[in-house]
Design a protein around this motif. Structure first.
Motif, PDB file in Angstrom:
ATOM      1  N   GLU A 109      -9.111   5.339  -7.987  1.00 10.68           N
ATOM      2  CA  GLU A 109      -7.939   5.360  -8.863  1.00 10.68           C
ATOM      3  C   GLU A 109      -8.333   5.794 -10.278  1.00 10.68           C
ATOM      4  O   GLU A 109      -7.610   6.570 -10.920  1.00 10.68           O
ATOM      5  CB  GLU A 109      -7.280   3.986  -8.898  1.00 10.68           C
ATOM      6  CG  GLU A 109      -5.998   3.940  -9.708  1.00 10.68           C
ATOM      7  CD  GLU A 109      -5.318   2.599  -9.669  1.00 10.68           C
ATOM      8  OE1 GLU A 109      -4.153   2.510 -10.081  1.00 10.68           O
ATOM      9  OE2 GLU A 109      -5.972   1.613  -9.249  1.00 10.68           O
ATOM     10  N   TYR A 138     -11.181   1.500  -3.777  1.00  8.65           N
ATOM     11  CA  TYR A 138      -9.819   1.850  -4.183  1.00  8.65           C
ATOM     12  C   TYR A 138      -9.731   1.963  -5.702  1.00  8.65           C
ATOM     13  O   TYR A 138      -9.199   2.944  -6.237  1.00  8.65           O
ATOM     14  CB  TYR A 138      -8.861   0.785  -3.653  1.00  8.65           C
ATOM     15  CG  TYR A 138      -7.393   1.041  -3.988  1.00  8.65           C
ATOM     16  CD1 TYR A 138      -6.571   1.705  -3.074  1.00  8.65           C
ATOM     17  CD2 TYR A 138      -6.831   0.586  -5.184  1.00  8.65           C
ATOM     18  CE1 TYR A 138      -5.226   1.915  -3.364  1.00  8.65           C
ATOM     19  CE2 TYR A 138      -5.491   0.802  -5.476  1.00  8.65           C
ATOM     20  CZ  TYR A 138      -4.699   1.460  -4.569  1.00  8.65           C
ATOM     21  OH  TYR A 138      -3.369   1.684  -4.849  1.00  8.65           O
ATOM     22  N   GLN A 139     -10.263   0.975  -6.409  1.00  9.71           N
ATOM     23  CA  GLN A 139     -10.209   0.970  -7.882  1.00  9.71           C
ATOM     24  C   GLN A 139     -11.048   2.108  -8.464  1.00  9.71           C
ATOM     25  O   GLN A 139     -10.665   2.721  -9.465  1.00  9.71           O
ATOM     26  CB  GLN A 139     -10.686  -0.377  -8.427  1.00  9.71           C
ATOM     27  CG  GLN A 139      -9.735  -1.546  -8.179  1.00  9.71           C
ATOM     28  CD  GLN A 139      -9.713  -2.027  -6.733  1.00  9.71           C
ATOM     29  OE1 GLN A 139     -10.645  -1.770  -5.966  1.00  9.71           O
ATOM     30  NE2 GLN A 139      -8.672  -2.755  -6.381  1.00  9.71           N
ATOM     31  N   PHE A 163     -11.010   5.875   1.290  1.00 10.44           N
ATOM     32  CA  PHE A 163     -10.487   4.550   0.961  1.00 10.44           C
ATOM     33  C   PHE A 163     -11.018   3.464   1.912  1.00 10.44           C
ATOM     34  O   PHE A 163     -10.978   2.279   1.577  1.00 10.44           O
ATOM     35  CB  PHE A 163      -8.958   4.550   1.009  1.00 10.44           C
ATOM     36  CG  PHE A 163      -8.318   5.317  -0.109  1.00 10.44           C
ATOM     37  CD1 PHE A 163      -8.088   4.722  -1.340  1.00 10.44           C
ATOM     38  CD2 PHE A 163      -7.934   6.636   0.068  1.00 10.44           C
ATOM     39  CE1 PHE A 163      -7.486   5.421  -2.374  1.00 10.44           C
ATOM     40  CE2 PHE A 163      -7.337   7.348  -0.959  1.00 10.44           C
ATOM     41  CZ  PHE A 163      -7.114   6.748  -2.188  1.00 10.44           C
ATOM     42  N   GLY A 195      -8.360  -0.062   2.685  1.00  5.16           N
ATOM     43  CA  GLY A 195      -8.176   1.372   2.914  1.00  5.16           C
ATOM     44  C   GLY A 195      -7.190   1.580   4.051  1.00  5.16           C
ATOM     45  O   GLY A 195      -6.060   1.117   3.986  1.00  5.16           O
ATOM     46  N   GLY A 247       0.833  -1.198   0.000  1.00  4.01           N
ATOM     47  CA  GLY A 247       0.000   0.000   0.000  1.00  4.01           C
ATOM     48  C   GLY A 247       0.867   1.246   0.000  1.00  4.01           C
ATOM     49  O   GLY A 247       2.040   1.200  -0.366  1.00  4.01           O
ATOM     50  N   ILE A 262      -2.058   8.107  -4.967  1.00  2.09           N
ATOM     51  CA  ILE A 262      -2.713   8.243  -3.658  1.00  2.09           C
ATOM     52  C   ILE A 262      -2.364   9.586  -3.027  1.00  2.09           C
ATOM     53  O   ILE A 262      -3.232  10.266  -2.461  1.00  2.09           O
ATOM     54  CB  ILE A 262      -2.309   7.083  -2.727  1.00  2.09           C
ATOM     55  CG1 ILE A 262      -2.892   5.772  -3.253  1.00  2.09           C
ATOM     56  CG2 ILE A 262      -2.777   7.335  -1.290  1.00  2.09           C
ATOM     57  CD1 ILE A 262      -2.492   4.549  -2.442  1.00  2.09           C
ATOM     58  N   ILE A 295      -2.519   3.030   3.378  1.00  2.00           N
ATOM     59  CA  ILE A 295      -3.730   2.809   2.574  1.00  2.00           C
ATOM     60  C   ILE A 295      -3.480   1.599   1.685  1.00  2.00           C
ATOM     61  O   ILE A 295      -2.512   1.562   0.925  1.00  2.00           O
ATOM     62  CB  ILE A 295      -4.061   4.040   1.715  1.00  2.00           C
ATOM     63  CG1 ILE A 295      -4.462   5.222   2.599  1.00  2.00           C
ATOM     64  CG2 ILE A 295      -5.179   3.722   0.725  1.00  2.00           C
ATOM     65  CD1 ILE A 295      -4.684   6.516   1.835  1.00  2.00           C
ATOM     66  N   THR A 296      -4.349   0.596   1.783  1.00  2.15           N
ATOM     67  CA  THR A 296      -4.231  -0.605   0.953  1.00  2.15           C
ATOM     68  C   THR A 296      -5.460  -0.726   0.047  1.00  2.15           C
ATOM     69  O   THR A 296      -6.537  -0.226   0.388  1.00  2.15           O
ATOM     70  CB  THR A 296      -4.126  -1.869   1.818  1.00  2.15           C
ATOM     71  OG1 THR A 296      -5.335  -2.025   2.582  1.00  2.15           O
ATOM     72  CG2 THR A 296      -2.950  -1.788   2.771  1.00  2.15           C
ATOM     73  N   PRO A 297      -5.327  -1.395  -1.098  1.00  2.00           N
ATOM     74  CA  PRO A 297      -6.474  -1.571  -2.000  1.00  2.00           C
ATOM     75  C   PRO A 297      -7.616  -2.350  -1.361  1.00  2.00           C
ATOM     76  O   PRO A 297      -8.778  -2.118  -1.679  1.00  2.00           O
ATOM     77  CB  PRO A 297      -5.884  -2.354  -3.182  1.00  2.00           C
ATOM     78  CG  PRO A 297      -4.424  -2.058  -3.151  1.00  2.00           C
ATOM     79  CD  PRO A 297      -4.074  -1.899  -1.703  1.00  2.00           C
TER      80      PRO A 297
END
Length: 360
Positions: free
Chosen positions: A357, A353-354, A346, A254, A240, A282, A249-251
């Motif tokens: 993005e 997340y996607q 997130f 969050g 992340g 990010i 923050i991770t996909p």
């Protein structure tokens, strides 16, 4: 009879504490660090390494009388008002904390009593690909850990004044439940934070024992009180990226997670590092969003970051995002504030997340 039973349990706990070799399972313990300081091949912090937030608070309160008076007044004011619901959850947290501590003591003592000595040459026969699959299955089925990374540790992210025995790290992430975090800043969110710290801590200790049985020399580190700055370590491992408030923050989750590493002697597994450009969007999103900064009750999230280092491989810069002196009173009041985690876009739902993005 009940009194006798309580006394017996108390004696067992005291005996376990006496027999427990904390240094072997808690590598952030000062006695452990002192004993291992002259170990050949250890990795020490550099001059550009960061300090823990609580050390900054300690130094402030020790060195400045006026700041100490202001801080004590603020702390007293903020800890006076609590709802009945918060008090009930606080009592439950304390009771479960004592129970978890007692169970952890006995669990660690049992692990230490069967501690396995691993020779330096033992790892040579290991098939890293197969072991990686086994590790992921074991961590997920027993502890619910769905994200694991592996990377080499830069010296600059070791907390100042500390050292670690090995220069590679397995990085584990455990999700915090969204329903509880959405209760922030009330005690349910704080309880969830402490619950994950406790569970993830036991997980890395257990996985460390599991790895030693596979002939791997390693050093587990509890998620609370680490020897390394965990967010940039997880970022380097490709898990992340650091958000506006300094948290990872991770996909998948969050900001709803906690991090813990296990330091490993040899590069047995393939590195999971990714290019920093995969996550750099990010920071651009956070610069436009700033929800966490606006919602922080202590005004602790800094818009202009303090940069420790700009040259860490696959990470780039190492930045301090939160003023711990402003953050700590609110964190203490709610036993783990988590407002910034709650309001972060997130953290809202799986798949967000996607979507974000694509919009950036």
């Amino acid at each position: 009879m009940k009194k006798k039973s309580v006394e017996t349990k108390s004696k067992k706990v005291k005996r376990a504490i006496k027999l427990l070799n904390i240094e072997a399972e808690n590598p952030s313990d000062k006695r452990f660090l002192k004993k291992t300081l002259n170990t050949p091949g250890i990795l020490k912090a550099s001059e550009r390494s960061p300090l823990y937030g609580f050390k900054k608070i300690r130094n402030l309160l020790r060195d400045s009388f006026m700041d100490r008076m202001k801080y004590d007044t603020l702390y007293k004011y903020m800890t006076e008002k609590k709802t009945f619901k918060d008090r009930l959850i606080f009592i439950r947290t304390i009771r479960q904390g004592f129970g978890a501590t007692r169970r952890m003591l006995f669990s660690q003592y049992r692990k230490l009593s069967e501690n396995i000595q691993v020779s330096k040459e033992a790892y040579t026969h290991i098939n890293g690909v197969e072991l990686w699959k086994e590790l992921n299955i074991y961590a997920q089925e027993k502890w619910g850990i769905k994200k694991i990374g592996f990377t080499e540790i830069p010296r600059d992210i070791i907390i100042k004044g500390n050292h670690i025995l090995y220069k590679y790290a397995l990085v584990f992430i455990m999700e915090m439940r969204k329903k509880q975090i959405d209760d922030a800043p009330h005690a349910l969110a704080g309880f969830e934070t402490i619950r994950i710290y406790n569970k993830l801590g036991k997980a890395v200790l257990d996985i460390g024992s599991w790895l030693r049985k596979k002939d791997i020399r390693c050093q587990p580190n509890h998620p609370l009180g680490g020897l390394v700055s965990y967010v940039p370590l997880a970022g380097k491992a490709g898990l992340g990226w650091q958000g506006m408030n300094g948290l990872l923050i991770t996909p998948e989750f969050g900001q709803r997670q906690r991090i813990a590493p296990i330091y490993v002697e040899h590069p047995i597994f393939s590195f999971t590092d990714t290019n920093a450009e995969n996550f750099s969007w990010i920071e651009r999103y956070c610069d436009n969003c700033k929800k966490c900064m606006e919602e922080c009750p202590g005004d602790a999230i800094q818009e202009r970051k303090k940069i420790y280092n700009n040259e860490i491989e696959t990470i780039g810069r190492l930045a301090l995002c939160i003023d711990p002196v402003k953050c700590f009173p609110y964190f203490r009041k709610f036993e783990g504030c988590s407002i910034c985690v709650k309001v972060c876009p997130f953290s809202k739902a799986n798949g967000i997340y996607q979507i974000l993005e694509k919009k950036t």
